[in-house]
Design a protein around this motif. Structure first.
Motif, mmCIF file in Angstrom:
data_model
loop_
_atom_site.group_PDB
_atom_site.id
_atom_site.type_symbol
_atom_site.label_atom_id
_atom_site.label_comp_id
_atom_site.label_asym_id
_atom_site.label_seq_id
_atom_site.Cartn_x
_atom_site.Cartn_y
_atom_site.Cartn_z
ATOM 1 N N ALA A 32 -17.203 12.498 13.113
ATOM 2 C CA ALA A 32 -17.756 13.088 11.894
ATOM 3 C C ALA A 32 -16.683 13.242 10.818
ATOM 4 N N ALA B 19 -16.356 8.301 3.573
ATOM 5 C CA ALA B 19 -17.277 8.422 2.435
ATOM 6 C C ALA B 19 -16.559 9.002 1.224
ATOM 7 N N ALA C 120 -15.847 9.779 9.521
ATOM 8 C CA ALA C 120 -16.894 9.288 8.619
ATOM 9 C C ALA C 120 -16.847 10.008 7.282
ATOM 10 N N TYR C 121 -16.637 11.325 7.326
ATOM 11 C CA TYR C 121 -16.604 12.086 6.082
ATOM 12 C C TYR C 121 -15.497 11.590 5.159
ATOM 13 N N LEU D 18 -25.774 15.876 9.841
ATOM 14 C CA LEU D 18 -25.105 16.563 10.939
ATOM 15 C C LEU D 18 -24.796 18.015 10.580
ATOM 16 N N ALA E 49 -20.312 3.767 1.910
ATOM 17 C CA ALA E 49 -20.074 5.191 1.650
ATOM 18 C C ALA E 49 -21.325 6.011 1.964
ATOM 19 N N VAL F 234 -23.048 12.414 7.873
ATOM 20 C CA VAL F 234 -22.345 13.695 7.951
ATOM 21 C C VAL F 234 -23.199 14.822 7.373
ATOM 22 N N VAL G 292 -11.139 5.522 8.460
ATOM 23 C CA VAL G 292 -12.281 6.011 9.251
ATOM 24 C C VAL G 292 -12.005 5.814 10.745
ATOM 25 N N LEU H 277 -21.919 6.548 5.840
ATOM 26 C CA LEU H 277 -21.019 7.548 6.403
ATOM 27 C C LEU H 277 -21.356 8.939 5.889
#
Lengths: 246, 246, 246, 246
Positions: free
Chosen positions: B163, B170, B166-167, A61, A51, A58, B53, A54
């Motif tokens: 992104a 998480a 991935a978000y 970013l 977690a 983000v 993901v 990832l």
């Protein structure tokens, strides 16, 4: 400090929000892991580290174009030190604002995670400051500083988001301390007596180890990349992004 | 709405197909996880989140050039709101078409997952609407909206696919609610009484929390990226792709 | 078939080697998982799917510039069909050479995996052809074809390696059949009576489902990307690479 | 050897540091896994391989611009062999310096990992040299050499960091030997009697298998990429980086 940077208050908001969410990710996923996989601590750490890989990627970013996405007092400190050599980087009052925002955000992040999981905010009882763990923090922080500023020095700051996420994900496992590597996050993690918590008595040792690690990392950086007097603010700015935020 | 966009019917097909496959991924991998790892709920969630993901990233990559790959009414709604400021973005009838397609697709996705795993479509009995979970949905949705439109505002929409994947990966872990963050997907997940299901009684609370989260996300966006009157349609369009689909 | 392509024999070697290694990855990691995590089938599948995501991505990256990295008769078939529309793509004799190389490679890959793990090559006894699994194969293959040729149609073939790896990793979980989606690999997996094996009696059903899935995928492609008469040979060629291999 | 390369001493420092950290990652995460998930060896290997994928990727990213990030005597050897054909690549004395630095670093990496986890440095008792494992090492090393130099030959060296990380992560699972694929790392892993250790008696067989694998990999490279007389030094240099380090 270039003319293209957002005003300091907005950068401080980004540092506060980002560090807060980082701690929410670390603490929150730790609580989820502990509740859902009660019989295997290694599996809990795998869930927690996955977690974090990832989520941290983000966060960098999203907020990198605003504040540089330090989320970490030793990154801001190293930025200031390197910036003194080059005439760029954070100024001292900016460094202060960043560190205050990061630390306040980190504490808030624990509170938010506790609230989501309805566990109540209390002080962690998890002692962590063994000699092996302190060595782990030195190595974890040295690697982080080397990574961030090596990317900046080689003009590959655009890779910082996935690279820092991946680094922390590895360091959860290859260091004995699970890689805090961040004084603000260390302080924030005091305030949740759950999987990712740390007892107040262990915090000073961890922070000192992190500062030593940052010095080691800067030393390695200057040996390997002698032209590395760049600043962390170059790290995650992409060219197209600069205009959109100024 | 630029001249380079595909006709609305084709964009609606993309939203329907994409949301449907998203729910198939979430529900299907949840069923597989429940059947194959019956003794550890955390391991089930790790399998479920890992599949999401990867799958969500691919869906956005494939369908982004057609419809913008919203797959989520609150993303379309935010696109419309931001578009009113800039004169771009979805028009109101387009918003309606998107939301209908997304919701129909989401229900279909549950049915397809149930059929593949031969479990029968029935209404979920999993109550989820606790205060902690609702706070989780507010945070999960705020983060999603901030992420999508921050990338658009900084002209990095090409990163939206990995992104957003991935978000969500998480947020499965750091929120207490496992991050639905999507009203259409929430409705679709009613129709499978399996790992990823949600009881109808919990849906209104989740949707309200998601709308509040979207508002919070938009507020944060405008504080951090004041020039962010871009539309989600910029999110995943790459320059080379535009000609191929018009 | 452009003048920049390597000669057919070299492309056939690449298809044979690539499909062989793909099956070695799938079968080998399945054996390792079964031996090391005997008590949780879901954990075995997670190990198996994770290894496949990473390994398949690398294989496409390495061999894409030589042969297009199809490693799959339905991808080559779709390439030939789409190529007939555009005057590019594989010619019929090339299609034959690709399919023969892929199938021979797949069988060899099982033999190599068995040898590494010293388990002996024998015919799998794992029956898999249930209605739900066949529906799973239709969906898995449709998604794969749509993905590969949508990327080609939008000139994003450079993303094929990670995207196809990610897609298969998700499809291991969201389909009930664990996503074979490849007739050559299906045949190759007959020859290992281990985790990833498939009994010969289940193969015809799987292959028919995969062909139906390919047709569905092509149909969706032409609805969503009407200009998609590109060939799979565009998929993984990067501009810089073309000179190096011609 | 171009004029843009850093001096040899600095490249040797990078190889020593990088190989050291690589072994720290492999051995350290192995110890953590063994301690935290004592009941499932497969789960331990998943934690170990996940940490290695992420950590190795970052190491190549950071140190690639300095030394090419070989961290592996067979990569340096292949670079020297290919370089003799093209007039570029490592010279023989440089090859010697690289191999010495890699081997010394690898031993140091074990010592550091042991110190962090307070387990004491001792010689591993884990025998590994079975016929199946030796075949595994041949295949693992052949694949690694083919990957590294295929990327260089097609001017995609910028992808080496994630690609090599992903490859090793897959090879942990699809080879029976868990893919050492590196003589220096093999020697370093003697010095930790923990999860990732290897008994001295197994080392010669492993190293011979790795050398055979390297030869197989070079053979495949020259069949598939006949123009591949590039050197590994091209692998990870990005254009922007060259000036920063010279």
């Amino acid at each position: 400090m270039t003319s293209q940077q957002p005003p300091l208050w907005r950068r401080a908001v980004a540092e506060l929000l980002g560090t807060s969410l980082l701690v929410t990710i670390v603490v929150g996923s730790g609580i989820a892991a502990q509740q859902l996989s009660p019989n295997d601590v290694g599996l809990q750490l795998l869930q927690n580290s996955t977690a974090t890989v990832l989520g941290l990627t983000v966060l960098i970013l999203v907020l990198g174009p605003v504040s540089g996405a330090h989320f970490n007092p030793v990154v801001s400190l190293a930025d200031w030190i390197l910036g003194r050599r080059s005439g760029t980087g954070l100024a001292l009052p900016e460094l202060g604002a960043y560190v205050v925002a990061q630390t306040a955000g980190a504490v808030g992040g624990s509170v938010v995670a506790n609230a989501m999981f309805e566990v109540g905010t209390s002080i962690s009882a998890t002692e962590r400051a063994t000699p092996g763990h302190l060595l782990g923090e030195v190595i974890a922080t040295a690697g982080l500083i080397l990574l961030v500023f090596a990317l900046a020095a080689t003009k590959r700051g655009v890779l910082a988001a996935p690279a820092v996420g991946a680094y922390i994900g590895a360091a959860y496992w290859f260091t004995s301390s699970t890689s805090f590597a961040n004084p603000a996050v260390t302080v924030g993690r005091i305030f949740s007596d759950t999987f990712a918590g740390i007892a107040p008595a262990s915090v000073p040792g961890f922070v000192v180890a992190q500062l030593i690690g940052a010095a080691v990392g800067l030393g390695l950086l200057l040996i390997l990349f002698p032209a590395a007097a760049r600043t962390a603010d170059d790290v995650v700015l992409t060219r197209g992004a600069e205009r959109a935020i100024s």
